[in-house]
Design an enzyme around this catalytic site. Sequence first.
Site, PDB file in Angstrom:
ATOM      1  N   ASP A  83       6.726   0.886  20.920  1.00  0.00           N
ATOM      2  CA  ASP A  83       7.414   1.110  19.652  1.00  0.00           C
ATOM      3  C   ASP A  83       8.310   2.361  19.730  1.00  0.00           C
ATOM      4  O   ASP A  83       9.498   2.321  19.405  1.00  0.00           O
ATOM      5  CB  ASP A  83       6.324   1.307  18.577  1.00  0.00           C
ATOM      6  CG  ASP A  83       6.707   0.724  17.247  1.00  0.00           C
ATOM      7  OD1 ASP A  83       7.660  -0.074  17.196  1.00  0.00           O
ATOM      8  OD2 ASP A  83       6.039   1.061  16.251  1.00  0.00           O
ATOM      9  N   GLU A 110      12.390   3.238  11.767  1.00  0.00           N
ATOM     10  CA  GLU A 110      11.022   3.340  11.240  1.00  0.00           C
ATOM     11  C   GLU A 110      10.227   4.539  11.782  1.00  0.00           C
ATOM     12  O   GLU A 110       9.500   5.182  11.046  1.00  0.00           O
ATOM     13  CB  GLU A 110      10.263   2.037  11.563  1.00  0.00           C
ATOM     14  CG  GLU A 110       8.846   2.055  11.010  1.00  0.00           C
ATOM     15  CD  GLU A 110       8.137   0.710  11.089  1.00  0.00           C
ATOM     16  OE1 GLU A 110       8.598  -0.175  11.827  1.00  0.00           O
ATOM     17  OE2 GLU A 110       7.119   0.569  10.393  1.00  0.00           O
ATOM     18  N   ASP A 127      14.351  -1.538  13.023  1.00  0.00           N
ATOM     19  CA  ASP A 127      12.904  -1.648  13.215  1.00  0.00           C
ATOM     20  C   ASP A 127      12.704  -1.909  14.704  1.00  0.00           C
ATOM     21  O   ASP A 127      13.066  -2.977  15.208  1.00  0.00           O
ATOM     22  CB  ASP A 127      12.322  -2.804  12.386  1.00  0.00           C
ATOM     23  CG  ASP A 127      10.798  -2.730  12.323  1.00  0.00           C
ATOM     24  OD1 ASP A 127      10.211  -2.126  13.234  1.00  0.00           O
ATOM     25  OD2 ASP A 127      10.210  -3.264  11.372  1.00  0.00           O
ATOM     26  N   ASP A 129       9.196  -5.123  15.085  1.00  0.00           N
ATOM     27  CA  ASP A 129       8.641  -5.650  13.841  1.00  0.00           C
ATOM     28  C   ASP A 129       7.662  -6.755  14.207  1.00  0.00           C
ATOM     29  O   ASP A 129       7.966  -7.617  15.031  1.00  0.00           O
ATOM     30  CB  ASP A 129       9.763  -6.212  12.952  1.00  0.00           C
ATOM     31  CG  ASP A 129       9.213  -6.648  11.601  1.00  0.00           C
ATOM     32  OD1 ASP A 129       8.587  -5.817  10.921  1.00  0.00           O
ATOM     33  OD2 ASP A 129       9.378  -7.826  11.243  1.00  0.00           O
ATOM     34  N   THR A 131       3.969  -6.212  14.917  1.00  0.00           N
ATOM     35  CA  THR A 131       3.121  -5.801  16.050  1.00  0.00           C
ATOM     36  C   THR A 131       1.940  -6.762  16.252  1.00  0.00           C
ATOM     37  O   THR A 131       1.496  -6.950  17.377  1.00  0.00           O
ATOM     38  CB  THR A 131       2.620  -4.352  15.890  1.00  0.00           C
ATOM     39  OG1 THR A 131       2.232  -4.162  14.542  1.00  0.00           O
ATOM     40  CG2 THR A 131       3.699  -3.369  16.228  1.00  0.00           C
ATOM     41  N   SER A 138       6.598 -11.701  11.659  1.00  0.00           N
ATOM     42  CA  SER A 138       7.714 -10.741  11.722  1.00  0.00           C
ATOM     43  C   SER A 138       9.053 -11.238  11.186  1.00  0.00           C
ATOM     44  O   SER A 138       9.173 -12.329  10.643  1.00  0.00           O
ATOM     45  CB  SER A 138       7.929 -10.283  13.180  1.00  0.00           C
ATOM     46  OG  SER A 138       8.707 -11.230  13.909  1.00  0.00           O
ATOM     47  N   ARG A 167       8.407 -14.025   0.467  1.00  0.00           N
ATOM     48  CA  ARG A 167       7.643 -12.807   0.778  1.00  0.00           C
ATOM     49  C   ARG A 167       7.252 -12.149  -0.534  1.00  0.00           C
ATOM     50  O   ARG A 167       8.115 -11.703  -1.288  1.00  0.00           O
ATOM     51  CB  ARG A 167       8.536 -11.913   1.627  1.00  0.00           C
ATOM     52  CG  ARG A 167       7.947 -10.570   1.969  1.00  0.00           C
ATOM     53  CD  ARG A 167       8.723  -9.997   3.143  1.00  0.00           C
ATOM     54  NE  ARG A 167       8.476  -8.598   3.353  1.00  0.00           N
ATOM     55  CZ  ARG A 167       8.284  -8.059   4.559  1.00  0.00           C
ATOM     56  NH1 ARG A 167       8.329  -8.792   5.638  1.00  0.00           N
ATOM     57  NH2 ARG A 167       8.100  -6.764   4.690  1.00  0.00           N
TER      58      ARG A 167
HETATM   59  P1  AMP Z   1       4.153 -10.791   8.860  1.00  0.00           P
HETATM   60  O1  AMP Z   1       4.562 -10.821  10.286  1.00  0.00           O
HETATM   61  O2  AMP Z   1       4.700 -11.891   8.043  1.00  0.00           O
HETATM   62  O3  AMP Z   1       2.667 -10.614   8.701  1.00  0.00           O
HETATM   63  O4  AMP Z   1       4.811  -9.504   8.211  1.00  0.00           O
HETATM   64  C1  AMP Z   1       4.711  -8.282   8.754  1.00  0.00           C
HETATM   65  C2  AMP Z   1       5.547  -7.414   7.868  1.00  0.00           C
HETATM   66  O5  AMP Z   1       4.717  -6.555   7.119  1.00  0.00           O
HETATM   67  C3  AMP Z   1       6.495  -6.551   8.631  1.00  0.00           C
HETATM   68  O6  AMP Z   1       7.691  -6.477   7.896  1.00  0.00           O
HETATM   69  C4  AMP Z   1       5.835  -5.191   8.627  1.00  0.00           C
HETATM   70  O7  AMP Z   1       6.797  -4.185   8.739  1.00  0.00           O
HETATM   71  C5  AMP Z   1       5.127  -5.209   7.288  1.00  0.00           C
HETATM   72  N1  AMP Z   1       3.950  -4.373   7.212  1.00  0.00           N
HETATM   73  C6  AMP Z   1       3.763  -3.373   6.368  1.00  0.00           C
HETATM   74  N2  AMP Z   1       2.578  -2.789   6.506  1.00  0.00           N
HETATM   75  C7  AMP Z   1       1.964  -3.431   7.507  1.00  0.00           C
HETATM   76  C8  AMP Z   1       0.697  -3.286   8.152  1.00  0.00           C
HETATM   77  N3  AMP Z   1      -0.181  -2.350   7.788  1.00  0.00           N
HETATM   78  N4  AMP Z   1       0.389  -4.155   9.141  1.00  0.00           N
HETATM   79  C9  AMP Z   1       1.257  -5.114   9.500  1.00  0.00           C
HETATM   80  N5  AMP Z   1       2.458  -5.290   8.936  1.00  0.00           N
HETATM   81  C10 AMP Z   1       2.838  -4.452   7.953  1.00  0.00           C
HETATM   82 MG    MG Z   2       8.425  -3.819  10.327  1.00  0.00          MG
END
Ligand code: AMP
Ligand code: MG
Length: 424
Positions: free
Chosen positions: A113, A136, A206, A209, A211, A337, A354
């Site tokens: 990252d 970020e 980012d 994005d 992780t 992501s 979302r």
């Molecule tokens: P998704 O891959 O759909 O689960 O979405 C992940 C999104 O949530 C990304 O935009 C991340 O930047 C955001 N996010 C915010 N806080 C967290 C967290 N604690 N863990 C994982 N994703 C996060």
């Molecule tokens: Mg992100």
Amino acid sequence: DNCQAYPTPYRHTAARAMFATTAAACPAQYPLCRAPSSCRRGRRADSRARRGVALSASPEPRVLAHPMSFPPEMRTAVEAVQLASRLCMATQDILVGDDRAAKSDDSPVTVADFAAQALVGLWLERSHPDIKLVAEENADALRVAGGASLSSRVTSLVNETLASAMEDGFIESGSIEIPVTDTFVWDAIDRGAGSPSGDGAFWILDPIDGTKGFIAGRQYAVALGLMVNGSVCGGVLGCPNMPQELIPEDATFIPPQRPGTVFAAYEGKGCVAFPADAKDALRSEKNVTPVRADSFASPHTARYMESWGDSVVANGDKTSVIAKALGITRTAVRVDSMAKYGALAFGYADLYLRFPPKEYREKVWDHAAGVAVVEAAGGVITDGEGNALDFTKGRFLDQKGGIVASANPSLHAALLEALAKIDE
Ligand code: AMP
Ligand code: MG
């Protein structure tokens, strides 16, 4: 004339044609006008959209892609994202079976990252020092005495990536003097401390994005947007696990495939996709495919995307209610992501919903590149009340009712209508 919902060539002609069946012929009637409050017709159209008055279902305008005429900043942005994508791929190769995979303070993901942000920061600075960076991460954890070991791993990864990119000719040998030092890396990361406003030009990054997806070997993204005077005009999304072939109609996820796909988009010039390891893609146009979100998806044929497992920003219950209200019959596709925005532009899916909890504040880097990609591919993205997203108010991105994206304007109108009814 304030309507920004379409790339410039279409702003007047196509938008007028599209709304010929609605009351007035002004393109600012478009409910997603980025400046509805500065235009009387825009305000009226905005309120009409919120009340759920359906738009004409006439064919969507075609958005062609002209990557050769993207401005030079876009070529730099693509190279920066490709360098970071290489770094991510190399890290992912050693992650499999590594028990430090989870995002802890010194896991390989954390190293990647920081290193990805450093690489993008230094590559952008080299050609466009005048454009501020909003990103970020910051280098605080590397600068402190206890951060020496983490910092040296980050610097090594940056150097290894630059060396391998020079060795195989992806970047010119000597274009950056290596090895770079820890201090150089910290400063490159901390270039990202900017805060976006409506004046001037900003990169919005980012570095990795998703992780969770990165660790699990699924989808993740390196996301770099470009905003000029308040308008997000350019975007590059590196999705190192995104295939370029069609996925089966009934697929419930997007299978990971190397070398992955980069999406590059510029307002008025369309959106293209190409392999993540392609050299000089925008200039040579070799292996470059113009992409369009599927123009003809209607609620009944649409496919929506879901996060993988529990996600802070998802609300599965609300999503299911909306899917039902829209009459969606197809199975959802799970995608981690911001790769979701690429998947939408590619036509792998048609809707992304979302809905973060009230206390969660969205960040600009989680959407800027995606907005450019989706819009240039002919899709639409707004908050859940149909307002254009405003990236000019600092590092947070305030929204009402979530963030929703659709493959085309009529699908989006149907979605907003369903959302308004449900919220009532
Ligand atoms: P998704 O891959 O759909 O689960 O979405 C992940 C999104 O949530 C990304 O935009 C991340 O930047 C955001 N996010 C915010 N806080 C967290 C967290 N604690 N863990 C994982 N994703 C996060
Ligand atoms: Mg992100």
